[in-house]
Design a protein around this motif. Structure first.
Motif, short mmCIF file in Angstrom:
data_model
loop_
_atom_site.label_atom_id
_atom_site.label_comp_id
_atom_site.label_asym_id
_atom_site.label_seq_id
_atom_site.Cartn_x
_atom_site.Cartn_y
_atom_site.Cartn_z
N CYS A 174 0.85 -1.19 0.00
CA CYS A 174 0.00 0.00 0.00
C CYS A 174 0.88 1.24 0.00
CB CYS A 174 -0.91 -0.01 1.23
SG CYS A 174 -2.05 1.38 1.28
N ARG A 175 0.73 2.07 -1.03
CA ARG A 175 1.54 3.28 -1.12
C ARG A 175 0.86 4.43 -0.39
NH1 ARG A 175 4.25 5.94 -6.58
NH2 ARG A 175 5.35 7.62 -5.50
N TYR A 233 0.75 8.44 0.20
CA TYR A 233 1.13 9.67 -0.48
C TYR A 233 1.24 10.83 0.51
CZ TYR A 233 0.44 7.43 -4.99
OH TYR A 233 0.54 6.60 -6.08
N GLN A 286 -4.01 6.69 0.40
CA GLN A 286 -3.39 5.36 0.35
C GLN A 286 -3.82 4.64 -0.92
OE1 GLN A 286 -2.98 3.14 4.10
NE2 GLN A 286 -4.30 4.68 5.04
N GLU A 287 -2.88 3.99 -1.56
CA GLU A 287 -3.14 3.32 -2.83
C GLU A 287 -2.60 1.90 -2.80
OE1 GLU A 287 -0.97 4.03 -6.80
OE2 GLU A 287 -2.73 5.35 -6.90
N ALA A 290 -1.76 -1.80 -4.04
CA ALA A 290 -1.41 -2.27 -5.38
C ALA A 290 -2.57 -2.97 -6.06
CB ALA A 290 -0.20 -3.21 -5.29
N ARG A 297 4.34 1.37 1.56
CA ARG A 297 5.43 2.09 0.90
C ARG A 297 5.28 3.58 1.19
NH1 ARG A 297 6.52 2.95 -5.61
NH2 ARG A 297 8.29 4.39 -5.35
N ILE A 298 6.34 4.17 1.76
CA ILE A 298 6.40 5.60 2.01
C ILE A 298 7.59 6.15 1.26
CG2 ILE A 298 6.65 7.42 3.74
CD1 ILE A 298 5.36 5.64 5.76
N ASP A 299 7.31 7.07 0.33
CA ASP A 299 8.34 7.58 -0.56
C ASP A 299 8.97 6.40 -1.30
OD1 ASP A 299 9.67 9.91 -1.61
OD2 ASP A 299 11.47 9.27 -0.54
N ARG A 300 10.25 6.11 -1.11
CA ARG A 300 10.92 5.04 -1.85
C ARG A 300 11.16 3.79 -1.01
NH1 ARG A 300 13.06 9.99 -3.01
NH2 ARG A 300 13.25 10.59 -5.20
N VAL A 356 9.88 0.74 2.08
CA VAL A 356 8.76 -0.13 2.45
C VAL A 356 8.88 -0.51 3.93
CG1 VAL A 356 7.57 -2.31 2.00
CG2 VAL A 356 8.59 -1.02 0.10
#
Length: 293
Positions: free
Chosen positions: A254-255, A257, A262-263, A265, A276-279, A281
């Motif tokens: 989950c990314r 932003y 939250q996004e 996959a 995932r935060i920035d680059r 995990v």
């Protein structure tokens, strides 16, 4: 002290949610959810704590437990129904979480935040900075902290809080600490690089810089776990840390932003194990500790 029946010193891994005992514990703590389909690292922490205390025979009316950075999480109220005394500490009404799970009303009316009936006389809440706990030495049989230590402001602050946890724990007592672990830490998210980037940008791209800083400060590497949590606490790690992850845990990263969006996959929030935060995990890691004596 009884032997542990499972390996607690590990990262949250999706196959953990196929374990019958873990699922049954979560059904007791969160009866409104299906733990098999609502796999989430935060509730995994609840289950780890409950099973750990059960293994050690500490879910009884004789045990005194301290929650550090405890907020108003439902595990507090569950513990009050299973243990002799539960003391919740946090900077209630202050800080980043004051508007969410650490509101000031927890100090005056914790029952208003309870998700189910609990033994109200067994639970108390106190405003307290985790780096300066105002309890005498050897005050508690159990100390726990779930997803809190990493928010205290970097390595020295985490180490001070860990030392305080060790100090207030009685000889022979145990602590279970869950923190955010950097499964993959990108070089640009390291603390020194983040500081240089902020200086170079002169304040530009503040949201992106804030995310880089969040990773640098709040996600602990394996070395930082050992140095700022285990060693700083003065406690004994009860099991070797297992930081391996199954391939299935990577299928729905989950990314997060800068705006809080939250996004996942897959497009579905669950399972929610890796973030995932920035680059980089992150996920939760569980650290079981014991005080000699």
């Amino acid at each position: 002290m009884p032997d542990l029946t499972r390996h607690y010193a590990k990262v949250c891994d999706l196959p953990d949610f196929g374990d019958t005992r873990l699922l049954n514990v979560l059904r007791d703590i969160l009866p409104e959810r299906d733990p098999r389909t609502h796999a989430e690292r935060k509730v995994w922490e609840f289950a780890q704590l409950a099973m750990f205390l059960s293994d050690l025979g500490l879910l009884d009316d004789r045990s005194r437990v301290l929650g550090v950075g405890a907020g108003d999480e439902r595990i507090l109220f569950w513990l009050a129904n299973h243990m002799g005394e539960v003391v919740a500490t946090d900077i209630y009404g202050e800080g980043l979480f004051a508007g969410r799970e650490a509101g000031g009303s927890m100090l005056t009316d914790p029952a208003a935040r309870a998700p189910f009936p609990y033994r109200e006389e067994r639970l108390s809440a106190r405003w307290m900075d985790a780096r300066r706990l105002s309890f005498p030495d050897a005050s508690f049989d159990v100390v726990y902290s779930l997803s809190s230590l990493e928010h205290f402001g970097g390595g020295p602050s985490i180490a001070r809080a860990a030392a305080e946890i060790g100090r207030v724990l009685r000889p022979g007592g145990v602590a279970l600490l869950c923190v955010d672990h950097a499964v993959r830490l990108h070089p640009l998210n390291r603390a020194g690089v983040d500081l240089a980037a902020r200086v170079a940008s002169r304040g530009r791209h503040r949201r992106e810089a804030s995310l880089r800083r969040r990773v640098a400060v709040e996600a602990l590497t394996a070395g930082e776990l050992q140095r700022n949590v285990v060693a700083a606490s003065g406690l004994e790690l009860m099991q070797p840390l297992d930081l391996t992850l199954s391939p299935s845990s990577w299928e729905n990263v989950c990314r997060l932003y800068p705006d809080g969006r939250q996004e996942p996959a897959s497009g579905e929030f669950f399972p929610h194990v890796l973030v995932r935060i920035d680059r980089s995990v992150l996920t939760s890691v569980c650290v079981p500790l014991r005080k000699s004596g």
